[in-house]
Design a protein around this motif. Structure first.
Motif, short mmCIF file in Angstrom:
data_model
loop_
_atom_site.label_atom_id
_atom_site.label_comp_id
_atom_site.label_asym_id
_atom_site.label_seq_id
_atom_site.Cartn_x
_atom_site.Cartn_y
_atom_site.Cartn_z
N GLY A 18 0.75 -1.24 0.00
CA GLY A 18 0.00 0.00 0.00
C GLY A 18 0.78 1.29 0.00
O GLY A 18 0.18 2.37 0.08
N PHE A 19 2.09 1.24 -0.08
CA PHE A 19 2.88 2.47 -0.14
C PHE A 19 2.79 3.05 -1.55
O PHE A 19 2.72 2.31 -2.54
N VAL A 20 2.79 4.37 -1.62
CA VAL A 20 2.79 5.07 -2.91
C VAL A 20 3.95 6.06 -2.92
O VAL A 20 4.40 6.53 -1.86
N TYR A 21 4.42 6.37 -4.12
CA TYR A 21 5.52 7.33 -4.28
C TYR A 21 5.02 8.75 -4.03
O TYR A 21 3.88 9.08 -4.37
N ILE A 22 5.89 9.55 -3.44
CA ILE A 22 5.63 10.98 -3.30
C ILE A 22 6.78 11.71 -3.97
O ILE A 22 7.84 11.12 -4.23
N VAL B 27 14.28 8.37 -3.26
CA VAL B 27 12.96 7.76 -3.46
C VAL B 27 12.21 7.82 -2.15
O VAL B 27 12.70 7.35 -1.12
N TRP B 28 11.01 8.41 -2.20
CA TRP B 28 10.20 8.62 -0.99
C TRP B 28 8.83 8.01 -1.21
O TRP B 28 8.23 8.14 -2.28
N MET B 29 8.32 7.36 -0.17
CA MET B 29 7.02 6.72 -0.26
C MET B 29 6.26 6.91 1.06
O MET B 29 6.89 7.10 2.11
N THR B 30 4.92 6.86 0.97
CA THR B 30 4.10 6.94 2.16
C THR B 30 2.96 5.93 2.07
O THR B 30 2.62 5.46 0.98
N LYS B 31 2.40 5.63 3.22
CA LYS B 31 1.23 4.77 3.30
C LYS B 31 0.29 5.33 4.35
O LYS B 31 0.70 5.61 5.48
N GLU B 32 -0.97 5.49 3.97
CA GLU B 32 -2.01 5.89 4.94
C GLU B 32 -2.27 4.69 5.84
O GLU B 32 -2.43 3.57 5.37
N LEU B 33 -2.30 4.94 7.14
CA LEU B 33 -2.58 3.88 8.09
C LEU B 33 -4.01 3.99 8.55
O LEU B 33 -4.62 3.17 9.09
#
Length: 158
Positions: free
Chosen positions: A134-138, A152-158
């Motif tokens: 579920g991580f996406v690139y930012i 490379v940076w990624m985030t995931k909504e918890l």
């Protein structure tokens, strides 16, 4: 292989494993986790509130780990997945997926609503694992990690 919380005697073993994986991956020694002071004191570094580091162990050998910590200089609801590295013996066996799920579960239990991570462009297996979970690139870094060499940076909504 089992996953457990870090203990103080793990410190020297984790430092060797993590630096070894970083060298194997040809990660720069500056501006990345390689230069982090806490690499030699992981138990102490993750002994702060809302932080935890998990170790992968096989017999009496440490094969890597991953941790969650509040993201430095960001909102209280944002955490960072940190120092997720596995020795080649632990790869391709589902260990990384289990480790990541454990870290994300800990993050949710500690009221984080967003998880951030940084990686290298050529760490494609890791990026695929993150995307599968579920991580996406930012398009820009967050917080103040000191990892200016990680693009490379990624985030995931918890």
């Amino acid at each position: 292989m089992k996953i457990r919380e870090v203990i103080k005697p793990d410190n020297p073993h984790l430092a060797i494993i993590i630096r070894g994986v970083l060298k194997e991956m040809k990660v720069p020694t500056k501006g990345t986790a390689y230069a982090d002071k806490e690499l030699d004191n992981m138990y102490q570094a993750y002994s702060v509130p809302r932080s935890k580091y998990f170790v992968v162990e096989f017999g009496d050998q440490i094969l890597g780990g991953a941790g969650i910590m509040p993201l430095n200089k960001e909102a209280k609801n944002i955490c960072e997945l940190q120092k997720m590295y596995l020795h080649p013996k632990a790869r391709g066996k589902g260990v990384g997926s289990n480790l990541l799920k454990l870290c994300l579960s800990f993050a949710r239990e500690n009221n984080f609503s967003l998880c951030y991570l940084e990686t290298m462009p050529y760490m494609l297996d890791a990026q695929n694992l993150y995307k599968e979970n579920g991580f996406v690139y930012i398009n820009k870094p967050m917080g103040d990690t000191g990892h200016y060499s990680c693009p490379v940076w990624m985030t995931k909504e918890l």
